[in-house]
Write a protein that holds these residues in place. Structure first.
Motif, PDB file in Angstrom:
ATOM      1  N   GLU A   6       0.039  28.811 -42.506  1.00  0.00           N
ATOM      2  CA  GLU A   6      -1.106  29.839 -42.025  1.00  0.00           C
ATOM      3  C   GLU A   6      -2.389  29.216 -41.926  1.00  0.00           C
ATOM      4  O   GLU A   6      -3.220  29.828 -41.262  1.00  0.00           O
ATOM      5  CB  GLU A   6      -0.675  31.038 -42.871  1.00  0.00           C
ATOM      6  CG  GLU A   6       0.215  31.960 -42.668  1.00  0.00           C
ATOM      7  CD  GLU A   6       0.123  33.419 -43.198  1.00  0.00           C
ATOM      8  OE1 GLU A   6      -0.490  33.382 -44.260  1.00  0.00           O
ATOM      9  OE2 GLU A   6       0.468  34.460 -42.925  1.00  0.00           O
ATOM     10  N   ASP A   7      -2.453  28.158 -42.778  1.00  0.00           N
ATOM     11  CA  ASP A   7      -4.207  27.478 -42.506  1.00  0.00           C
ATOM     12  C   ASP A   7      -4.117  26.800 -41.342  1.00  0.00           C
ATOM     13  O   ASP A   7      -5.309  26.388 -41.226  1.00  0.00           O
ATOM     14  CB  ASP A   7      -4.433  26.858 -44.052  1.00  0.00           C
ATOM     15  CG  ASP A   7      -3.544  25.478 -43.982  1.00  0.00           C
ATOM     16  OD1 ASP A   7      -2.570  25.283 -43.042  1.00  0.00           O
ATOM     17  OD2 ASP A   7      -3.535  24.656 -44.866  1.00  0.00           O
ATOM     18  N   TYR A  19       0.221  28.363 -33.390  1.00  0.00           N
ATOM     19  CA  TYR A  19      -1.290  28.271 -33.567  1.00  0.00           C
ATOM     20  C   TYR A  19      -1.602  27.124 -32.592  1.00  0.00           C
ATOM     21  O   TYR A  19      -2.718  26.826 -32.190  1.00  0.00           O
ATOM     22  CB  TYR A  19      -1.540  27.606 -34.998  1.00  0.00           C
ATOM     23  CG  TYR A  19      -1.322  28.740 -35.907  1.00  0.00           C
ATOM     24  CD1 TYR A  19      -1.483  29.851 -35.980  1.00  0.00           C
ATOM     25  CD2 TYR A  19      -0.523  28.199 -37.053  1.00  0.00           C
ATOM     26  CE1 TYR A  19      -1.265  30.829 -36.906  1.00  0.00           C
ATOM     27  CE2 TYR A  19       0.050  29.059 -38.047  1.00  0.00           C
ATOM     28  CZ  TYR A  19      -0.400  30.391 -38.133  1.00  0.00           C
ATOM     29  OH  TYR A  19      -0.164  31.179 -39.002  1.00  0.00           O
ATOM     30  N   ARG A  36     -14.991  33.100 -37.989  1.00  0.00           N
ATOM     31  CA  ARG A  36     -15.047  31.904 -37.115  1.00  0.00           C
ATOM     32  C   ARG A  36     -15.675  32.018 -35.350  1.00  0.00           C
ATOM     33  O   ARG A  36     -15.898  33.368 -35.407  1.00  0.00           O
ATOM     34  CB  ARG A  36     -13.714  31.651 -36.944  1.00  0.00           C
ATOM     35  CG  ARG A  36     -12.793  32.214 -35.909  1.00  0.00           C
ATOM     36  CD  ARG A  36     -11.438  31.993 -35.770  1.00  0.00           C
ATOM     37  NE  ARG A  36     -10.651  32.632 -36.793  1.00  0.00           N
ATOM     38  CZ  ARG A  36      -9.650  32.007 -37.508  1.00  0.00           C
ATOM     39  NH1 ARG A  36      -9.521  30.965 -37.279  1.00  0.00           N
ATOM     40  NH2 ARG A  36      -9.083  32.742 -38.458  1.00  0.00           N
ATOM     41  N   ARG A  86      -8.575  37.793 -39.098  1.00  0.00           N
ATOM     42  CA  ARG A  86      -7.248  37.158 -38.407  1.00  0.00           C
ATOM     43  C   ARG A  86      -6.484  37.823 -37.377  1.00  0.00           C
ATOM     44  O   ARG A  86      -5.655  37.218 -36.715  1.00  0.00           O
ATOM     45  CB  ARG A  86      -6.271  36.445 -39.736  1.00  0.00           C
ATOM     46  CG  ARG A  86      -6.967  35.664 -40.655  1.00  0.00           C
ATOM     47  CD  ARG A  86      -5.902  35.335 -41.594  1.00  0.00           C
ATOM     48  NE  ARG A  86      -4.671  34.742 -40.859  1.00  0.00           N
ATOM     49  CZ  ARG A  86      -3.586  34.877 -41.388  1.00  0.00           C
ATOM     50  NH1 ARG A  86      -3.297  35.239 -42.735  1.00  0.00           N
ATOM     51  NH2 ARG A  86      -2.477  34.238 -40.651  1.00  0.00           N
ATOM     52  N   SER A  87      -6.912  39.098 -37.281  1.00  0.00           N
ATOM     53  CA  SER A  87      -5.991  39.955 -36.433  1.00  0.00           C
ATOM     54  C   SER A  87      -5.961  39.702 -35.089  1.00  0.00           C
ATOM     55  O   SER A  87      -6.901  39.971 -34.310  1.00  0.00           O
ATOM     56  CB  SER A  87      -6.309  41.441 -36.488  1.00  0.00           C
ATOM     57  OG  SER A  87      -5.453  42.360 -35.640  1.00  0.00           O
ATOM     58  N   ASP A 134      -0.989  36.465 -35.600  1.00  0.00           N
ATOM     59  CA  ASP A 134      -2.420  36.158 -36.193  1.00  0.00           C
ATOM     60  C   ASP A 134      -3.048  35.131 -36.355  1.00  0.00           C
ATOM     61  O   ASP A 134      -2.343  33.997 -36.573  1.00  0.00           O
ATOM     62  CB  ASP A 134      -2.411  37.111 -37.692  1.00  0.00           C
ATOM     63  CG  ASP A 134      -2.275  38.727 -37.228  1.00  0.00           C
ATOM     64  OD1 ASP A 134      -2.458  39.200 -36.399  1.00  0.00           O
ATOM     65  OD2 ASP A 134      -1.853  39.179 -38.497  1.00  0.00           O
ATOM     66  N   LEU A 135      -4.415  34.866 -36.280  1.00  0.00           N
ATOM     67  CA  LEU A 135      -4.882  33.575 -36.503  1.00  0.00           C
ATOM     68  C   LEU A 135      -4.698  32.820 -37.683  1.00  0.00           C
ATOM     69  O   LEU A 135      -4.554  33.415 -38.650  1.00  0.00           O
ATOM     70  CB  LEU A 135      -6.593  33.828 -36.049  1.00  0.00           C
ATOM     71  CG  LEU A 135      -6.773  34.911 -34.849  1.00  0.00           C
ATOM     72  CD1 LEU A 135      -8.337  35.026 -34.952  1.00  0.00           C
ATOM     73  CD2 LEU A 135      -6.185  34.414 -33.598  1.00  0.00           C
ATOM     74  N   TYR A 178      -5.607  30.986 -40.979  1.00  0.00           N
ATOM     75  CA  TYR A 178      -6.483  31.203 -42.067  1.00  0.00           C
ATOM     76  C   TYR A 178      -7.435  30.126 -42.158  1.00  0.00           C
ATOM     77  O   TYR A 178      -7.311  29.365 -43.233  1.00  0.00           O
ATOM     78  CB  TYR A 178      -5.665  31.892 -43.353  1.00  0.00           C
ATOM     79  CG  TYR A 178      -6.802  32.338 -44.280  1.00  0.00           C
ATOM     80  CD1 TYR A 178      -7.074  33.597 -44.360  1.00  0.00           C
ATOM     81  CD2 TYR A 178      -7.053  31.496 -45.522  1.00  0.00           C
ATOM     82  CE1 TYR A 178      -7.963  34.185 -45.144  1.00  0.00           C
ATOM     83  CE2 TYR A 178      -8.035  32.178 -46.168  1.00  0.00           C
ATOM     84  CZ  TYR A 178      -8.244  33.567 -46.133  1.00  0.00           C
ATOM     85  OH  TYR A 178      -9.269  34.050 -47.181  1.00  0.00           O
ATOM     86  N   CYS A 218     -11.755  28.420 -41.062  1.00  0.00           N
ATOM     87  CA  CYS A 218     -12.785  28.999 -40.307  1.00  0.00           C
ATOM     88  C   CYS A 218     -13.364  28.061 -38.941  1.00  0.00           C
ATOM     89  O   CYS A 218     -14.492  27.961 -38.661  1.00  0.00           O
ATOM     90  CB  CYS A 218     -14.336  28.967 -41.269  1.00  0.00           C
ATOM     91  SG  CYS A 218     -13.706  29.945 -42.629  1.00  0.00           S
TER      92      CYS A 218
END
Length: 251
Positions: free
Chosen positions: A26-27, A64, A158, A181-182, A219-220, A222, A224
């Protein structure tokens, strides 16, 4: 190379370490292994290129949009943007593991003694330490899946750089700061900024100047890091062939 046709969706299942699939964490940076095969983060899309007369396979995540790359410093496989025509850390060459086997070794395109694995890689590895992979193809899905439900959060913050396009030209770049992150909330914000119907647009992420468009269905990540978004209406997305793999959970 026949296991990796251009623009195909695949999962990569390990033949060692008890099995499991390559997973985009997720990062948006790290790679790991998971046993559950129905996750979007285990789906990779094939990007074939020819460079200096040689064929290479690149793999970018359906979650992603970032590319599988080798990281020389930590000697691990990671997620990275594809920013340059000369970038070579994203190049891979599949090799049959044996004459009568369906699994493959995936060698780095420029380092002939390095192979794709998840725990780390080294030079001059022998055959017993290489990871074999089974390539599991996925068929296209004609309709996008439902976006994750909205989840309120003020972190991370971000920069979103975005433009609207129709496949042949793009509007000028615009940018704003986005909290959380939504992808549900992000689509609402972009629809408002562009005066579009929120249910009639597709958000695509572009991971680097050479990266391919990837529809956002999760979701985006995690982190920045800035995110480059291209907004397409649904008819444009269909015309560009932006299809979705089978996201059904397969137990």
């Amino acid at each position: 190379m026949e296991f990796f046709p251009d623009r195909a969706h695949v999962r990569l299942r390990s033949c060692v370490r008890g099995g499991g699939y390559i997973d985009a964490e997720e990062d948006g940076l790290r790679i790991s292994m998971v046993r559950r095969r129905g996750l979007l983060t285990t789906v990779w899309k094939v990007h074939r290129i020819v460079r200096d007369g040689a064929d290479y396979v690149l793999l970018y995540g359906a979650a992603y949009g970032r590319y599988l790359a080798c990281s020389p410093g930590r000697r691990r496989v990671v997620q990275r943007n594809y920013n340059s025509e000369d970038q070579d850390n994203v190049l891979w060459v599949p090799i049959r593991a044996g004459d009568h086997r369906d699994d493959v070794l995936i060698r780095h395109g420029r380092h002939r003694t390095r192979y794709l694995d998840v725990t780390g890689y080294g030079d001059d590895v022998d055959e017993s330490t290489r990871w074999n992979w089974v390539v599991e193809p996925l068929g296209p899905r004609p309709e996008p899946p439902l976006l994750p439900p909205p989840r309120a959060s003020c972190l991370p913050v971000r920069r979103i750089v975005f433009r609207q396009g129709n496949g042949r030209y793009y509007q000028r770049l615009r940018a704003f700061s986005f909290c959380g992150r939504s992808v549900f909330f992000l689509r609402n914000v972009l629809a408002c900024l562009l005066d579009e119907d929120v249910d009639g647009i597709t958000l695509c992420v572009k991971a680097g100047s050479q990266g391919r468009l990837t529809p956002l269905a999760s979701d985006l990540p995690y982190n920045c890091l800035p995110l480059h978004i291209v907004v397409l209406n649904h008819r444009t997305a269909a015309a560009l062939g932006l299809r979705y793999p089978d996201f059904d959970v397969l137990l």
